[in-house]
Design a protein around this motif. Sequence first.
Motif, mmCIF file in Angstrom:
data_model
loop_
_atom_site.group_PDB
_atom_site.id
_atom_site.type_symbol
_atom_site.label_atom_id
_atom_site.label_comp_id
_atom_site.label_asym_id
_atom_site.label_seq_id
_atom_site.Cartn_x
_atom_site.Cartn_y
_atom_site.Cartn_z
ATOM 1 N N UNK A 60 0.919 -1.272 0.015
ATOM 2 C CA UNK A 60 -0.017 0.086 -0.009
ATOM 3 C C UNK A 60 0.922 1.400 -0.109
ATOM 4 N N UNK A 61 2.156 1.227 0.663
ATOM 5 C CA UNK A 61 2.744 2.429 0.893
ATOM 6 C C UNK A 61 3.535 2.556 -0.706
ATOM 7 N N UNK A 62 4.002 1.515 -1.359
ATOM 8 C CA UNK A 62 4.539 1.595 -2.390
ATOM 9 C C UNK A 62 3.623 2.197 -3.572
ATOM 10 N N UNK A 63 2.565 1.617 -3.365
ATOM 11 C CA UNK A 63 1.339 2.266 -4.255
ATOM 12 C C UNK A 63 1.037 3.671 -4.189
ATOM 13 N N UNK A 64 1.211 4.050 -2.909
ATOM 14 C CA UNK A 64 0.746 5.536 -2.494
ATOM 15 C C UNK A 64 1.927 6.473 -3.141
ATOM 16 N N UNK A 65 3.279 6.048 -2.701
ATOM 17 C CA UNK A 65 4.368 6.573 -3.368
ATOM 18 C C UNK A 65 4.261 6.632 -5.029
ATOM 19 N N UNK A 66 3.941 5.705 -5.606
ATOM 20 C CA UNK A 66 3.920 5.641 -7.102
ATOM 21 C C UNK A 66 2.908 6.635 -7.490
ATOM 22 N N UNK A 67 1.716 6.865 -6.804
ATOM 23 C CA UNK A 67 0.719 7.793 -7.189
ATOM 24 C C UNK A 67 1.283 9.182 -6.825
ATOM 25 N N UNK A 68 2.124 9.361 -5.874
ATOM 26 C CA UNK A 68 2.647 10.603 -5.367
ATOM 27 C C UNK A 68 3.725 11.005 -6.396
ATOM 28 N N UNK A 69 4.451 9.993 -6.873
ATOM 29 C CA UNK A 69 5.347 10.280 -8.072
ATOM 30 C C UNK A 69 4.635 10.834 -9.219
ATOM 31 N N UNK A 70 3.777 10.006 -9.671
ATOM 32 C CA UNK A 70 3.027 10.577 -10.722
ATOM 33 C C UNK A 70 2.234 12.142 -10.615
ATOM 34 N N UNK A 71 1.760 12.287 -9.605
ATOM 35 C CA UNK A 71 1.227 13.618 -9.230
ATOM 36 C C UNK A 71 2.309 14.564 -9.349
ATOM 37 N N UNK A 72 3.666 14.288 -8.687
ATOM 38 C CA UNK A 72 4.786 15.475 -8.620
ATOM 39 C C UNK A 72 5.217 15.477 -9.889
ATOM 40 N N UNK A 73 5.288 14.512 -10.971
ATOM 41 C CA UNK A 73 5.846 14.440 -12.375
ATOM 42 C C UNK A 73 4.613 15.469 -13.145
ATOM 43 N N UNK A 74 3.411 15.412 -13.000
ATOM 44 C CA UNK A 74 2.604 16.105 -13.483
ATOM 45 C C UNK A 74 2.457 17.590 -13.002
ATOM 46 N N UNK A 75 2.891 17.910 -11.579
ATOM 47 C CA UNK A 75 2.843 19.208 -11.461
ATOM 48 C C UNK A 75 4.134 19.934 -11.644
ATOM 49 N N UNK A 76 5.084 18.981 -11.938
ATOM 50 C CA UNK A 76 6.305 19.702 -12.335
ATOM 51 C C UNK A 76 6.176 19.968 -13.942
ATOM 52 N N UNK A 77 5.626 19.307 -14.887
ATOM 53 C CA UNK A 77 5.445 19.512 -16.113
ATOM 54 C C UNK A 77 4.507 20.919 -16.097
ATOM 55 N N UNK A 78 3.297 20.765 -15.418
ATOM 56 C CA UNK A 78 2.427 21.918 -15.171
ATOM 57 C C UNK A 78 3.509 23.531 -14.970
ATOM 58 N N UNK A 79 4.062 23.084 -13.909
ATOM 59 C CA UNK A 79 4.877 24.089 -13.471
ATOM 60 C C UNK A 79 5.808 24.654 -14.512
ATOM 61 N N UNK A 80 6.607 24.067 -15.418
ATOM 62 C CA UNK A 80 7.265 24.220 -16.447
ATOM 63 C C UNK A 80 6.565 24.688 -17.574
ATOM 64 N N UNK A 81 5.337 24.464 -17.915
ATOM 65 C CA UNK A 81 4.653 25.251 -18.565
ATOM 66 C C UNK A 81 4.256 26.613 -18.282
ATOM 67 N N UNK A 82 3.778 26.734 -16.888
ATOM 68 C CA UNK A 82 3.635 28.067 -16.486
ATOM 69 C C UNK A 82 4.782 28.869 -16.302
#
Length: 139
Positions: A60-82
């Motif tokens: 469960x912790x690993x699944x949570x970490x993978x989801x958080x990593x996905x969210x962080x990479x999407x946020x980084x992409x959005x931040x790059x666009x912004x």
Amino acid sequence: MADQAMNRNELFSQHATPKLRRRRVEKKSTESNTDDSSAIRDSLLRTRAMLSSEVDRIGATQATLEEDARVMSKTAEDYGVLGDLSSNARKVLRSLENAKMKEQVLLYCATGFYTLCLIYVIYTRLQGFVLFFTGLIGW
């Protein structure tokens, strides 16, 4: 139940024979081994259950970490666009400020030129009136 009563009578009897004593020792060691085996089995079952729950928790912790990593990479992409948008916006604002400054300079120059033209026209008209009134020029 009957077996327990017989064992009890054997243990507490005063007249134990060597064979009975040997049998008591073997029975005690067998019971002891059975109790030890049962305790070990119970301990192993508890350990297995604990490890199983730990593996589930880690999954469960690993699944949570993978989801958080996905969210962080999407946020980084959005931040790059912004970031690109904000740098473009800064460039546009800078060019607008430069255009504003040029228009102000042009407006001041035009106002100055108009004022100079007005002064020249008034001066020439006044000079003609002064000469007319003084009689140097006739109409």
